[in-house]
Motif scaffolding. Structure first.
Motif, PDB file in Angstrom:
ATOM      1  N   THR A 153       0.869  -1.168   0.000  1.00  0.00           N
ATOM      2  CA  THR A 153       0.000   0.000   0.000  1.00  0.00           C
ATOM      3  C   THR A 153       0.905   1.217   0.000  1.00  0.00           C
ATOM      4  O   THR A 153       1.730   1.378   0.908  1.00  0.00           O
ATOM      5  N   LYS A 154       0.761   2.041  -1.042  1.00  0.00           N
ATOM      6  CA  LYS A 154       1.623   3.215  -1.200  1.00  0.00           C
ATOM      7  C   LYS A 154       1.118   4.057  -2.356  1.00  0.00           C
ATOM      8  O   LYS A 154       0.045   3.785  -2.894  1.00  0.00           O
ATOM      9  N   ASP A 155       1.905   5.035  -2.774  1.00  0.00           N
ATOM     10  CA  ASP A 155       1.619   5.808  -3.975  1.00  0.00           C
ATOM     11  C   ASP A 155       2.237   5.081  -5.164  1.00  0.00           C
ATOM     12  O   ASP A 155       3.423   4.715  -5.129  1.00  0.00           O
ATOM     13  N   TRP A 156       1.422   4.867  -6.200  1.00  0.00           N
ATOM     14  CA  TRP A 156       1.836   4.163  -7.405  1.00  0.00           C
ATOM     15  C   TRP A 156       1.711   5.105  -8.600  1.00  0.00           C
ATOM     16  O   TRP A 156       0.837   5.962  -8.611  1.00  0.00           O
ATOM     17  N   HIS A 157       2.532   4.886  -9.618  1.00  0.00           N
ATOM     18  CA  HIS A 157       2.536   5.750 -10.799  1.00  0.00           C
ATOM     19  C   HIS A 157       2.277   4.911 -12.049  1.00  0.00           C
ATOM     20  O   HIS A 157       2.993   3.943 -12.301  1.00  0.00           O
ATOM     21  N   PHE A 158       1.263   5.298 -12.800  1.00  0.00           N
ATOM     22  CA  PHE A 158       0.916   4.661 -14.063  1.00  0.00           C
ATOM     23  C   PHE A 158       1.119   5.682 -15.172  1.00  0.00           C
ATOM     24  O   PHE A 158       0.770   6.855 -14.995  1.00  0.00           O
ATOM     25  N   ALA A 159       1.652   5.244 -16.315  1.00  0.00           N
ATOM     26  CA  ALA A 159       1.885   6.175 -17.422  1.00  0.00           C
ATOM     27  C   ALA A 159       1.733   5.474 -18.763  1.00  0.00           C
ATOM     28  O   ALA A 159       1.927   4.265 -18.881  1.00  0.00           O
ATOM     29  N   ILE A 160       1.404   6.281 -19.767  1.00  0.00           N
ATOM     30  CA  ILE A 160       1.378   5.831 -21.154  1.00  0.00           C
ATOM     31  C   ILE A 160       2.791   6.025 -21.693  1.00  0.00           C
ATOM     32  O   ILE A 160       3.351   7.112 -21.564  1.00  0.00           O
TER      33      ILE A 160
END
Length: 146
Positions: free
Chosen positions: A113-120
């Motif tokens: 559980t944390k901050d996650w980063h998704f990108a194109i």
């Protein structure tokens, strides 16, 4: 003139006047917000590239994202659950839990559980989790398709 100067930072960041961090989902790209709302599934390469799991996004001051994929005829599972904190051009951030169980091997369990980063990236039709080796050294590709 003073009102315009007070409003300028909000216009630059995409935040509403008076918006403070934690007040809600920050939306800096309407196009990407629409892409996330129209998400067409989630995949983890260990489970299946072709048969997508489900994605549900609930809007409000804070957007909530939940997603799941299950291995057909097997124990493998992927689950995401949490808040979308920011949506920008070609990316979104997600504060929540990602859990993988019994994939690619029986008995494997990864949860954080944390901050996650998704990108194109490279013009692909999905957002990919940018933390690839967050669990045990294996490279996990988690994609939210639009």
């Amino acid at each position: 003139m003073r009102a315009l100067l007070l409003l300028a930072p909000a216009l630059l960041t995409g935040a509403a006047p008076g918006h403070a961090e934690g007040d809600g989902t920050r939306i800096a790209s309407q196009r990407d917000a629409q892409r996330l709302l129209a998400a067409q599934g989630v995949t983890l390469q260990w489970i299946d590239w072709s048969t997508r799991g489900t994605v549900r996004v609930v809007t409000g001051p804070v957007w909530h994202l939940s997603a799941a994929q299950a291995q057909a005829g097997g124990p493998g599972r992927l689950q995401l659950d949490g808040a979308v904190t920011e949506i920008g051009k070609g990316y979104f951030t997600f504060r929540g839990t990602i859990r993988m169980t019994d994939t690619p091997d029986s008995g494997r369990r990864c949860e954080a559980t944390k901050d996650w980063h998704f990108a194109i990236t490279q013009g692909r039709p999905y957002y990919r989790l940018r933390e690839f080796e967050w669990c045990d050294g294996l490279t996990d590709y988690i994609d939210i398709h639009f």
